[in-house]
Scaffold this motif. Structure first.
Motif, mmCIF file in Angstrom:
data_model
loop_
_atom_site.group_PDB
_atom_site.id
_atom_site.type_symbol
_atom_site.label_atom_id
_atom_site.label_comp_id
_atom_site.label_asym_id
_atom_site.label_seq_id
_atom_site.Cartn_x
_atom_site.Cartn_y
_atom_site.Cartn_z
ATOM 1 N N GLN A 289 0.832 -1.203 0.000
ATOM 2 C CA GLN A 289 0.000 0.000 0.000
ATOM 3 C C GLN A 289 0.867 1.254 0.000
ATOM 4 N N ASN A 295 -4.969 -0.344 -2.913
ATOM 5 C CA ASN A 295 -5.916 0.761 -2.811
ATOM 6 C C ASN A 295 -5.444 1.789 -1.781
ATOM 7 N N GLN A 296 -5.376 3.057 -2.205
ATOM 8 C CA GLN A 296 -4.885 4.134 -1.344
ATOM 9 C C GLN A 296 -5.993 4.819 -0.551
ATOM 10 N N HIS A 297 -7.273 4.515 -0.870
ATOM 11 C CA HIS A 297 -8.384 5.240 -0.258
ATOM 12 C C HIS A 297 -9.008 4.492 0.914
#
Length: 336
Positions: A289, A295-297
């Motif tokens: 990450q 996924n960064q959100h």
């Protein structure tokens, strides 16, 4: 100044002898059978101790004698050659081979076992074809069996028209051979690739072994996934032609994968800095990450919660043709 120099030199030689003693004793203990290995390891340890004593009592024959033993041991080490010709356990009896015709990959010796328990299973080896133009992405599984620090890594390639193709780097155990992480430093095991259906290699871990298995969707385009799959194919064929040793530190389920990713790194949006989480594979998701591969959100803790697929997989039959699609339900996409 000269006295200080000789003291420092002796300290360095002491560390060298100590390291060589530990390595040599480990090699003898793990590579020689039974009591012979124990006796040989103890004997080599005593020789190392004598070398250390001689270093500080100005008896050069003692460290020189140890050095001669070490050279002999290194000579034996150099003769230890990996082989494909051993009495392998059934699930590692065959290595995959991949051929290419245009955009079509043909995977031979693809494993599609059905596991009821680790000891009770149906054997099935298949040949399958995959269209590179239909590849959609890359996923990884991390499977935990003892704590959070260490997990086994699986890499799975998804396609629009058929079930995913999954690869695992494993030790190739012989019949009656157990695994030891320490033994893995001393050329005790050959390395193996497994190419498999997820209903085999994932269900083995979630259902038969009841491991805590987590699925992460990688932020990789079809082109990036294609590059990585072709890097896998090259290395799989190289291994099939030339056996190599497994090594607990340098040639394991994560370091081999990161070596393959490094071959196609220019096409990927993230780089591969040295990070201890590559070796402590249980923490790999945090590293992925951080470099933008996941996924960064979604916060990592939530991403990990959603990644746990074991309970879901245990409600499914490994014969379910939609097994792979169903275990992905609710798992966040790679995203930016």
């Amino acid at each position: 100044m000269s006295r200080l120099f000789f003291v420092v030199l002796k300290l360095l030689l002491m560390l060298l002898i100590l390291g060589a003693t530990l390595w040599g004793a480990g090699l003898l203990f793990f590579r020689l059978p039974g009591a012979m290995g124990v006796v040989a390891a103890l004997g080599f340890g005593l020789a190392g101790l004598a070398g250390l004593i001689g270093l500080w009592t100005q008896e050069p024959r003692l460290p020189l004698g140890f050095a001669m033993l070490l050279v002999s041991l290194l000579g034996w080490w150099a003769t230890l050659a990996p082989s494909h010709q051993r009495d392998w356990i059934p699930e590692l009896a065959h290595l995959p081979v991949i051929s290419r015709d245009g955009d079509v990959l043909t995977v031979s010796n693809l494993r599609d076992f059905r596991w009821r328990t680790e000891q009770d299973y149906d054997q099935r080896w298949e040949t399958r074809r995959y269209d590179l133009a239909k590849i959609t992405g890359t996923d990884v599984f991390l499977s935990y069996w003892t704590g959070e620090a260490i997990a086994h890594l699986l890499v799975s390639f998804t396609f629009s028209d058929q079930a995913p193709l999954t690869f695992s780097v494993e030790i190739r155990r012989q019949q009656g051979q157990d695994y030891s992480a320490l033994a893995g430093f001393f050329r005790s095991y050959e390395m193996a690739y497994v190419a498999a259906d997820e209903r085999d290699i994932v269900a083995l871990r979630t259902n038969a072994r009841r491991e805590d298995t987590r699925l992460y969707r990688i932020n990789a385009s079809p082109a990036q996934s294609r590059d990585l799959l072709l890097a896998y194919a090259r290395d799989i064929n190289d291994l099939a032609a030339r056996p190599r040793w497994y090594n607990t530190l340098t040639t394991n389920c994560t370091t081999v994968v990161f070596h393959l990713v490094g071959q196609v790194a220019p096409a990927w949006k993230f780089s591969l800095p040295l990070d201890p989480r590559v070796l402590l594979s249980g923490y790999l998701a945090g590293y992925l990450q951080q470099i933008g591969a996941l996924n960064q959100h979604v916060p990592l803790a939530e991403l990990t919660r959603l990644a746990r697929i074991s309970d879901k997989a245990r409600t499914l039959s490994p014969d379910d043709p939609d097994f792979s699609a169903k275990i992905r339900e609710g798992v966040p996409a790679g995203g930016p």
